[in-house]
Design a protein around this motif. Structure first.
Motif, short mmCIF file in Angstrom:
data_model
loop_
_atom_site.label_atom_id
_atom_site.label_comp_id
_atom_site.label_asym_id
_atom_site.label_seq_id
_atom_site.Cartn_x
_atom_site.Cartn_y
_atom_site.Cartn_z
N CYS A 1 0.94 -1.19 -0.12
CA CYS A 1 -0.01 -0.08 -0.04
C CYS A 1 1.04 1.30 0.22
N ILE A 2 0.65 2.17 -0.72
CA ILE A 2 1.23 3.53 -0.73
C ILE A 2 0.30 4.65 -0.09
N ILE A 3 1.11 5.46 0.76
CA ILE A 3 0.25 6.56 1.17
C ILE A 3 1.10 7.73 0.74
N ILE A 4 0.13 9.00 -0.08
CA ILE A 4 0.98 9.97 -0.36
C ILE A 4 0.60 11.21 0.08
N SER A 5 1.34 12.12 0.61
CA SER A 5 0.84 13.35 1.10
C SER A 5 0.71 14.29 -0.22
N LEU A 6 -0.78 14.84 0.00
CA LEU A 6 -1.01 15.60 -1.25
C LEU A 6 -0.78 16.88 -1.15
N SER A 7 0.22 17.26 -0.11
CA SER A 7 0.56 18.72 0.06
C SER A 7 1.87 19.13 -1.07
N PHE A 8 2.40 18.26 -1.49
CA PHE A 8 3.53 18.50 -2.17
C PHE A 8 2.96 19.44 -3.23
N PRO A 9 4.02 20.37 -3.65
CA PRO A 9 3.43 21.51 -4.63
C PRO A 9 3.54 20.91 -6.16
N ASP A 10 2.89 21.61 -6.85
CA ASP A 10 2.76 21.51 -8.48
C ASP A 10 1.98 20.03 -8.57
N ASP A 11 1.15 19.63 -7.75
CA ASP A 11 0.25 18.27 -7.80
C ASP A 11 1.32 17.31 -8.33
N ALA A 12 2.42 17.11 -7.28
CA ALA A 12 3.41 16.14 -7.62
C ALA A 12 3.03 14.98 -7.29
N ALA A 13 1.95 14.98 -6.20
CA ALA A 13 1.20 13.66 -5.85
C ALA A 13 0.64 12.90 -6.96
N ILE A 14 -0.04 13.78 -7.68
CA ILE A 14 -0.80 13.23 -8.80
C ILE A 14 0.14 12.63 -9.78
N THR A 15 1.13 13.56 -10.10
CA THR A 15 2.03 13.05 -10.95
C THR A 15 2.75 11.76 -10.68
N LEU A 16 3.02 11.54 -9.37
CA LEU A 16 3.39 10.05 -8.93
C LEU A 16 2.45 9.28 -9.08
N PHE A 17 1.06 9.63 -8.76
CA PHE A 17 0.23 8.59 -8.93
C PHE A 17 0.14 8.07 -10.22
N ARG A 18 0.30 8.84 -11.36
CA ARG A 18 0.13 8.49 -12.60
C ARG A 18 1.36 7.40 -13.06
N ILE A 19 2.50 7.82 -12.59
CA ILE A 19 3.87 7.10 -12.72
C ILE A 19 3.64 5.50 -12.19
N ILE A 20 2.90 5.62 -10.93
CA ILE A 20 2.87 4.43 -10.18
C ILE A 20 1.94 3.52 -10.99
N ARG A 21 0.77 4.08 -11.42
CA ARG A 21 -0.31 3.54 -12.00
C ARG A 21 0.11 2.91 -13.55
N SER A 22 1.20 3.40 -14.08
CA SER A 22 1.46 3.14 -15.54
C SER A 22 2.49 2.13 -15.45
N ASN A 23 2.98 1.64 -14.50
CA ASN A 23 3.88 0.53 -14.13
C ASN A 23 3.21 -0.71 -13.83
#
Lengths: 187, 373
Positions: free
Chosen positions: B185-207
């Motif tokens: 399971c991965i828990i990601i803080s959404l407070s990172f600037p520039d929607d970094a959390a969402i960018t990481l989400f997409r990277i993780i989902r594409s793998n």
């Protein structure tokens, strides 16, 4: 077309063609072709207007209303065999399976198709700034329909060919709230 | 456990189309034809996702989702709206009421499957499911958070579990970790600037290796905008600070598909014991209820004919627990199992206040309950 109506004939035709084409290709995997597009009004059709569907079968019509900046109703008329064909494709049922389910499955399938076509039509109206809501669909069954709208409503008929048959979209619409005067059902 | 999809639509045609779309996936599809039935089914079935029409008679989709969000036991169920009306006003309305995503009719099956699979773990039928871990098995939870105090808090919050908490402070470190070892399971803080959390989400989902790992967003309770963006991107769930660790533990357990029955059920040579914890809220009652049938069947298969309901640790009795116990006792009678109750003085006294439980006999210890059978 009434001068007061805020959507031109070509625009309306495009909206209808896009809506019908999208729904039928997406849900039924059917390509349709528009073969007739006509305005119905008292001047041109003083003796009434008969739907351009050459069939001796009963007709089934799905109908959904629109309420808002534009108010009206959309009908999709087809004969029974076309309705059974669409139902079979939508629900992945054979004719025997549809028959065993009775009217209900056909009514529901055609009602939902009409809902989707009207929804797609409505979405384009919304983009043009005409916010409207839709009613839930209902189904009519019978033959020899005549529909007589209020005088200032616009009425357009669009006939489509597909799968060796035809269906008709009948649109009645006006800019202010109104109600259909009555529907005559001749036996 | 198979994922469960609830489809709520007044059109039987749409419900059939939805069922057909998920035929080749390892999931169950249950139905309701209006909002009233939808709420009842959601409470009964605890679906993993709800596909909800807007325009329905009796109770429409907007009213149903409003009621869903105000029910603590149901509010976390993700909802996808299916609608024929995609106008701006309609989309704004449904975005405000907290839907995860929406699909405009007409829709292709592939679109429906794609949107649903961003929210829940959809696996094709026949694909070998990973061996199910139990609630007391170690799992790896990756936490991406730039505040060391929060990582420490999470480690502390799960100190009593066998779970391994791995804290990282940057998206680069998170990606490196996932390449070395796939977390559960991965828990990601959404407070990172520039929607970094969402960018990481997409990277993780594409793998392919991490495509199915549950992804939770961590956010301050009042940061509704970032929570909504994360939900729309497809995060499995949002955790708000301050963190409720009991709730988080349940959510992780469910997302990672941990068999949590061991928290409540124990089978020994002669008895099935159902032990209720000190705080029995709706989530706990739901969880016990979900496992009840399976565990009693296991007991019967093992030749066990005696059941102990142990309420000794409970701080108080409430209507949900009374209903649960009534349901459990009925199941025992249906399966010809003998049962006994063990309770503390507070539970015994409170049982007298309910019509359904006033005549219940409690033993004052589990040993006494065993002896009575």
């Amino acid at each position: 077309m009434q001068n007061a109506f805020p959507i031109t004939d070509p625009e309306l035709e495009t909206i209808v063609l896009d809506a019908v084409g999208n729904v039928f290709s997406t849900m039924l995997d059917i390509e349709v072709s528009l073969v007739l597009s006509t305005e119905v009004n008292k001047e041109k059709h003083s003796n009434g207007f008969r739907l351009p569907l050459e069939t001796d079968q009963i007709l089934i019509a799905g109908t959904v209303g629109l309420i808002g900046k534009l108010t009206g109703v959309i009908y999709i008329f087809m004969d029974l065999s076309m309705a059974l064909n669409f139902t079979g494709r939508l629900l992945d049922l054979t004719p025997d399976e549809i028959e065993s389910e009775g009217h209900e499955s056909v009514n529901d399938a055609i009602g939902e198709l009409t809902n989707m076509v009207t929804g797609a039509f409505n979405n384009d109206l919304n983009k043009k700034g005409f916010q409207c809501r839709m009613t839930i669909p209902s189904i009519l069954r019978g033959s020899n329909y005549t529909i007589e709208p209020m005088e200032d409503a616009v009425r357009r008929i669009f006939k489509f060919d597909c799968e060796g048959g035809s269906f008709v979209i009948d649109i009645l619409i006006k800019e202010e709230n109104t109600f259909l005067k009555y529907i005559n059902h001749a036996s | 456990m198979r994922v469960k999809i609830l489809t709520v639509d007044d059109s039987k045609t749409v419900r059939i189309i939805v069922k057909k779309a998920f035929k080749s996936f390892d999931c169950d599809v249950v139905e309701a034809q209006n909002g009233v039935e939808g709420l009842a089914m959601a409470a009964k079935e605890s679906p993993d996702i709800i596909l909800l029409d807007i325009t329905m008679p009796v109770m429409d989709g907007v009213e149903m989702i409003t009621k869903l969000k105000s029910d603590p036991a149901l509010k976390s169920i993700p909802v996808l709206m299916l609608t024929a009306e995609a106008g701006r006003e309609n989309v704004m309305k449904i975005a405000k009421i907290g839907v995860r995503d929406y699909i405009v009719k007409p829709f292709k099956e592939e679109v429906l499957i794609d949107k649903v699979s961003r929210v829940i773990d959809l696996r094709p039928t026949g694909e070998s499911a990973p061996v199910q871990k139990r609630i007391d098995d170690p799992i790896d939870i990756l936490v991406l958070e730039d505040k060391p105090a929060i990582i420490a808090q999470i480690k502390n919050g799960f100190a009593k579990t066998p779970w391994n908490i791995h804290g990282v402070a940057s998206t680069g470190e998170a990606i490196d970790f996932c390449q070395r070892k796939v977390p559960d399971c991965i828990i990601i803080s959404l407070s990172f600037p520039d929607d970094a959390a969402i960018t990481l989400f997409r990277i993780i989902r594409s793998n392919a290796k991490t495509k199915y790992v549950p992804l939770f967003g961590l956010s301050v309770k009042t940061e509704l905008d970032e929570q909504q963006r994360a939900q729309q991107a497809g995060f499995s769930t949002i955790i708000t600070k301050p963190i409720d660790f009991g709730e988080l533990e349940n959510k992780i357990g469910k997302a990672v598909n941990l068999d949590a029955s061991g928290k409540y059920f124990a089978i020994d040579e002669a008895f099935l014991t159902v032990k209720l914890p000190s705080a029995c809220n709706a989530t706990v009652v739901n969880e016990v209820s979900n496992y009840l049938k399976r565990k009693t069947s296991e007991a019967v298969d093992a030749g066990i004919a005696k059941v102990i309901f142990d309420t000794q640790e409970m701080q108080s009795l409430n209507t949900e627990v009374v209903k649960l116990l009534l349901q459990s006792m009925k199941l025992c009678r249906d399966l010809s199992l003998n049962y006994a109750l063990a309770g503390n003085s507070k539970v015994v006294s409170e049982s007298k206040k309910f019509e359904e439980s006033k005549d219940w006999d409690f033993c004052d210890s589990v040993e006494a309950a065993r002896s009575s059978l």
